[in-house]
Structure formats: structure tokens, C-alpha cells
Design an enzyme around this catalytic site. Sequence first.
Site, PDB file in Angstrom:
ATOM      1  N   GLU A 258     -60.124 -28.372 -38.685  1.00 18.43           N
ATOM      2  CA  GLU A 258     -60.482 -28.375 -37.273  1.00 18.43           C
ATOM      3  C   GLU A 258     -61.371 -27.177 -37.006  1.00 18.43           C
ATOM      4  O   GLU A 258     -61.079 -26.079 -37.441  1.00 18.43           O
ATOM      5  CB  GLU A 258     -59.220 -28.288 -36.405  1.00 18.43           C
ATOM      6  CG  GLU A 258     -58.652 -29.646 -36.116  1.00 18.43           C
ATOM      7  CD  GLU A 258     -57.510 -29.557 -35.123  1.00 18.43           C
ATOM      8  OE1 GLU A 258     -57.766 -29.753 -33.938  1.00 18.43           O
ATOM      9  OE2 GLU A 258     -56.393 -29.274 -35.546  1.00 18.43           O
TER      10      GLU A 258
ATOM     11  N   SER B 202     -50.346 -30.846 -29.041  1.00 22.88           N
ATOM     12  CA  SER B 202     -49.771 -30.621 -27.716  1.00 22.88           C
ATOM     13  C   SER B 202     -49.207 -29.200 -27.641  1.00 22.88           C
ATOM     14  O   SER B 202     -48.995 -28.549 -28.666  1.00 22.88           O
ATOM     15  CB  SER B 202     -48.649 -31.629 -27.457  1.00 22.88           C
ATOM     16  OG  SER B 202     -47.559 -31.364 -28.318  1.00 22.88           O
TER      17      SER B 202
ATOM     18  N   SER C  98     -54.006 -41.285 -34.819  1.00 23.99           N
ATOM     19  CA  SER C  98     -52.862 -41.468 -33.922  1.00 23.99           C
ATOM     20  C   SER C  98     -52.565 -42.926 -33.668  1.00 23.99           C
ATOM     21  O   SER C  98     -53.462 -43.767 -33.650  1.00 23.99           O
ATOM     22  CB  SER C  98     -53.135 -40.793 -32.579  1.00 23.99           C
ATOM     23  OG  SER C  98     -53.186 -39.413 -32.739  1.00 23.99           O
TER      24      SER C  98
ATOM     25  N   SER D 128     -61.056 -40.866 -29.943  1.00 20.92           N
ATOM     26  CA  SER D 128     -62.238 -40.380 -29.224  1.00 20.92           C
ATOM     27  C   SER D 128     -63.477 -40.977 -29.850  1.00 20.92           C
ATOM     28  O   SER D 128     -63.642 -40.953 -31.069  1.00 20.92           O
ATOM     29  CB  SER D 128     -62.335 -38.855 -29.308  1.00 20.92           C
ATOM     30  OG  SER D 128     -61.203 -38.279 -28.722  1.00 20.92           O
TER      31      SER D 128
END
Lengths: 409, 374
Positions: A248, A374, A133, A165
Site C-alpha cells: 500500500e 477500518s 473484499s 473501487s
Amino acid sequence: MDFNDTPEEAEFRAEARAWLAANAEPKAPGKVYKYRRGEPELIPAAREWERKKFEGGFSGIALPKEYGGRGGTRLQQIIFAEEETNYLIPPPIFSISHGMAVPTMLTYATEEQKQRFVPATLRGDEIWCQLFSEPAGGSDLAGLRTRSVREGDEWVINGQKIWTSGAHYADMAILVTRSDPDAPKHKGLTYFFLDMKSPGIEIRPIKQVSGFSNFNEVFMTDLRIPDSQRLGDVGQGWQVAITTLMNERVSSGVRPAPDFEDIFQLTKDLELEDGPAIADTAVREKLADWYIKAQGVKLIRARLVTALSRGERPGPENSISKLVSSFRRQEIAHFGMDLMDMAGGMMDPDKMPSRALYQQALLDAPGGRIAAGSDEILRNIISERVLGLPPDIRVDKELPFNQLPTGSE
Amino acid sequence: MNFDFSEEQYLLRDQARKFLDDRSTPAVVRAVLEDDEKPYDAELWQEMAELGWIGAIVPEEYGGAGMTGEDLCVIAEELGRSLAPTPFSSSVYMATEALLLAGSDAQKGDHLPAMAAGERIGCFAVSEGVGVANADSIKMRASDGAVDGTKIPVADGDIADFAVVLARAGSDLSLYLVDLTGEGVSRKSVETVDPSRSHAEITFEKAAAEPLGAAGEGWEITQAVFDRAAILMAFEQVGGAQACLDMATEYAKNRFAFGRPIGSFQAIKHKLANIYIDVELARANAYYGAWALAADAPDLSTAAAAARVAASEAYNHAARENIQTHGGMGFTWEFDCHLYYRRAKLLSLALGGERRWKDRLISQLETRNFTGEE
């Protein structure tokens, strides 16, 4: 229908339970534990736990044995994760390493690189972060601008990443860059992996609403990466990134707190004007709504496990679960605090129900609805991939990247 | 873990879908909706009997197909999807279940074979007008082997041959079997928001009544019937909700406005994604109900309430937003959207409204020491 393990699954579960009982401390039933993310002081313990699992044959359960995995199934991985939630274990700081970096390395790295990095990651020696990102490319990942320019056998990287992160404790990173700004946005990307201790990297923690700093800004200034650490062809970075994102992890079934059980107990404990909150009709209606959602998510997961058990590919279950659960957590936090009335805003764990779980969740919950897809992106995914609705009209698909409107000129 | 229907059950579903696509078309539903003299499709009903559906859960010794509750759930989903205009829910989910739960061998022998054959239709009469019908509110009297009072509305009360009636004898609330073709019974049709399903007001004046189940257990048996019916009806609701989602999705792909399919606008995409999520949550809760029904699980009542609440919300939501997605055309008599909109609301009231079932769900959860695990 039944909710039983097959004999093979039961055998694996028993093995996992026995191993966990011998190597970890069980959680006390009914006790509320502090929600912990990857705080730096917990990293050594997290590495140590990963090493133990590796040695016990429970790290990389679904990965090939030749790279240090168990050679088992995704279902076994889920079973182990389910059992693991019953124990006091360090926070899960390896999910990006195992769920994203390793599958990408296994697909695109050289044999030598796989042997060097995959077992080391499964052993807990290498923690990975994901430099994807950017300020201008969050949900619109392909809008990223970090530049990579080739110089001989090296690439020179300049740019900024955000929301990374674990960058502050990661050893390694996967990185997507823009190598060709003259190509349309999806076609000018190139993908690398790198050592986070390389010169030219500066990490600044971002302070969140909750006061914690779990992720960072990462600035790269004349960072040099050998071409041998490129994953996929030049200009093929988008395809490699898709591989990363497709992997994921299947959620471990860890429930977001506070969830139905917590608010159900709270409404029994709290007194309103006419007795316990749970006797109030408006409260009961809300509880019922949350129950069917919590139960629905749990059961949708049971259908996912059934599909895996039959060797079928999982469907959109994770998108549904993530959307429903992160929103419910925010609602429950708000409502629980409302029931606490004038004192509901206090943060002192010693004075508040569930050690201020609701108050902490209020401040942490907005992030859950944004990170890892999101609410809006997940609804796009469901409507396009499940319902087959047409994608949004894209004004940016064919234009050269450097001619796209940015809104900042 | 095997939280899904079996291969045989999927075959049953395919067979049911094929049959109903052919036989319970929107034209068939409309024929009942628009014709005051046609309370249900009698031919469809007879064919469903021949397929063994009406006697699905009736044991073979009483002429039934001896299928499981799970099998019936599979059929129910398809009936909901096709809006089948028949007294299936009254006769099968309610009257048959009541006889199976509380009937004597003689009563089962008297009724079940003819019911399974589609020759006799049963209904279940609880409501006595606007307001909550419960153990305290029932006014219908029973004495000396007869019942007196009025039940309204009774689903399929105008076409049924007999009714299971909840009535009070002294302080005892009990169930009774009443022949609706006998003396002392007068009935007239009442219009509801969904005329594709028939309803009646039934007045009993010293109508002969035979106890069903033990005296004083009428409310408990009613609750047990309602729990089981709630799960079966949840499958009808899921089937209907899915049909609405399919319709809205198809329309959104093909309807162009502002030079593009309306399904490419996020306002529509997110609306439909929200319906999909509600339907999947309802489906998951309904599946758990199916399992509880077949296993006669201890938490059947909890499973039933959860399935009902989730399914009622999903179907009403889907039916409402299906019309919205269709725009003005969705509001016309000509388009089929309103058929689902009507049915969705009616089904969510049939066993008592959402408020009642949400309350029941929480009451059930209060009775166990809830830890999040069964």
C-alpha cells in the site's frame, strides 16, 4: 535536526518542479477545489496525465527501469507526490494499479507477463482494480468464498466481490479466490490476474451515503481464467495477497478536507453571539486539539521521510496517520456544520462556506474510517505489530473452511 | 529532511537511560515520596551535576557543558521516564533559562557556575494561589530593592537557594532575583498530589531583591522562559507517557484472565493502541519543539504550546489508562502506576493548565497568516 532536502533530494525536487511547471497548471493559493474521486468522465484525462508522467520519467519512480520505471527511490516518489499536490491534476485513479497490482506482478508474474503489463500500466494504458473484499470477507479477508475450480488449463470462477473501487473503468484486475474449501481458511486460497472484459463479469455500482458511486459489486459467473494467469502456487493465495497489501502506497501527504486550516479560517469568518467563533473558548479548545493532531500527523510523516532518506524501512506511520486523519475529518465536518447553526444542513455550494465542503465531508467521512483498514483493524495492527500484544484467540484458524460457523445457517 | 535526533544524541540517551535505570529506580522515587523530611534525592542530584546535565545548556565560560537545547531534550525525556525526584526542571528549565535569557554578565557569573555544579539550586516563583496567574493578576509588590508578598506553590521553593520572582513595581511587572536564605524570607513545604516533587509556600517581607532583566518586561521574559520550559517539560511528559505505555503493555501480555492474556482482548488492545497514538503525536510535536528550541525558530511559541498541549494530554491519558489496565492492583500503593499518575497531573499544571496553553496556541496561530505552511 533540519527540514532540508539533501543535495540529491533538492536536485530531484528541482527537476520535478521544473517538469510539473512545464506540464501542469498550478493550483491557485487559498482556493478550495472540489474533492474529486475517479469519476468516469475524468478517466481519459487521468490516463493522459499518466502517459505524460511516463514519458517524462516520473511514473513508477521507484520501479526498475527495465519495466518502464525510473529506477529511483521511494523518497523520490514521495517528493514528486508532494510537488504534484500543488498542481491541478486528474484524480489519483492509479494508486491500486501502481501500489498494489504492479508490485504483485513484479514479484509473482512471469518475465513475459511483466514486460507485457508493467510498462503498459505505468504508461496509463492499463488501469487495475482489486477483487479482494466480499460480503462475507471484508476486514476478515481470508473469509472470502468466491470459488475457483480447475478445469484443465483453465480455472472457472464463481462468486461475488464488493467494494471494488474503479471496477467500472478498470481494464485489469487482481483476484483472490477459494480453491480448496476443505483446507483451513488461509491455506485454501489461490490468486489470479485477469482482463476485466472477460465474459462472465457483471459490474453493479454501489450508491454510497454521499450519493456518489465510486465502488461496485462485481459478480463472476463461470468466468474462465487461464492457469498461466495464476500468481503464486495453488493454495498460496494468502501469501500473495499479503505482498499486495504490504505495498500500500506511502501516503502522498494530501490532506483530508476539511482539515485544521479550513476550520480555523471558518471560525474566523463566522459570527456567533459574542463575535467571531474563534473568540469562543469552547471553539478554541477544539481548534487546539485538531491542530496538535494535524501537526502531529504532518511531523510523523517527516519522521517517515527521514527514515526512508536513511534507507530504513518505514514503521507504522501510515496506520497512525490514517486513523487520526479520517476521524478528525469527520469531527471537523460535524463541528463546522454546528457552527453554521440552523442553516448548517444545506448542501447548495453557492450558499455555503467553502462550497459546502463540510456537508459533503459529513456524508463522505464515514467511508474514510472503514476503507483500506477500518479504525478497528488499524488498532489491531498497531497493538499486535507495534506493541507486540498477542493476536486475538482465533477459532477459525485450523478448522476446514467449509466447517466454519457463518451465522447464516 | 532529518527530523530525528543524531547518532551522538542517541548515545547520550542510552547513557542517560542506563544511568537512571540504575540510580533513579522506583525505590528512589518512593523514598522521596514517602519521607516528608526528604524533599529530593541529593545524591542523585550531585551525580547528575557530575555528568554535566545540570549545566547542560550553560555556556562553557560559566562552567557548563555547552550542550544544545536538543541535547537537553534528550536528557529530559529520560528524566521523565524515570521520574527522577530532583529539582531539575526548576533549576535548569526555569532558573537557568531565565538567567541565560535576561541575566547580566555579573548575574550569570554569580549564579551559573555554582548552579551547573549542582551546588546552588534556583526556582521560579509565579503562582500566588488558586486561579490563573497572569500579567493582570500578580499582586506581589516590589519597591526599594525589596519584595513583599506570598508565592504559592513554588516548585522546589523549600530547597532552592534563590528564586526568580515575578512582582509588580508601580505599573511595571518585572522579574527579581531573591536570595531565599536571606532575611525577610519564610517558607514552608506544601503538599501536592505528587510528593515525589517538593513544593513550598514562600512569604517575602521586605526581602532584598535584585532586578533580573529590564524593568517592565517581567511578563514577556516569563512567557519566554515558559515557552522554552514547555518544550523541555514536554519531553519529560513524553518519557513518562512512554513508560506508562510500556508498563501497561508488559502487564497486558503477562496477566491472564478468562484463560488468556488480557492483552489479547480488543478492549485492552485498542486502549493501548490509543495511548500509543497519543504518545506518537505528542512525540512528533515535542520533536518539532526541540528543533524550534535549537534553531530559536520564529514560531517557537507555537511549537512550545503545541508540544505542551499534546504532551499533557498524552501523559495524563497514558497514566490514567495504565492504572485501568492494571485493574485493582493498579490502584494499590504497592504498584508503581500511581507514581506516574501523580507526576502526569502535576507536570500538566506546572506551567499553567491545558486550557491556558490551548488558548495560547490558538492566539499564536492567530498572529500569523496561517496557510498550513511555516
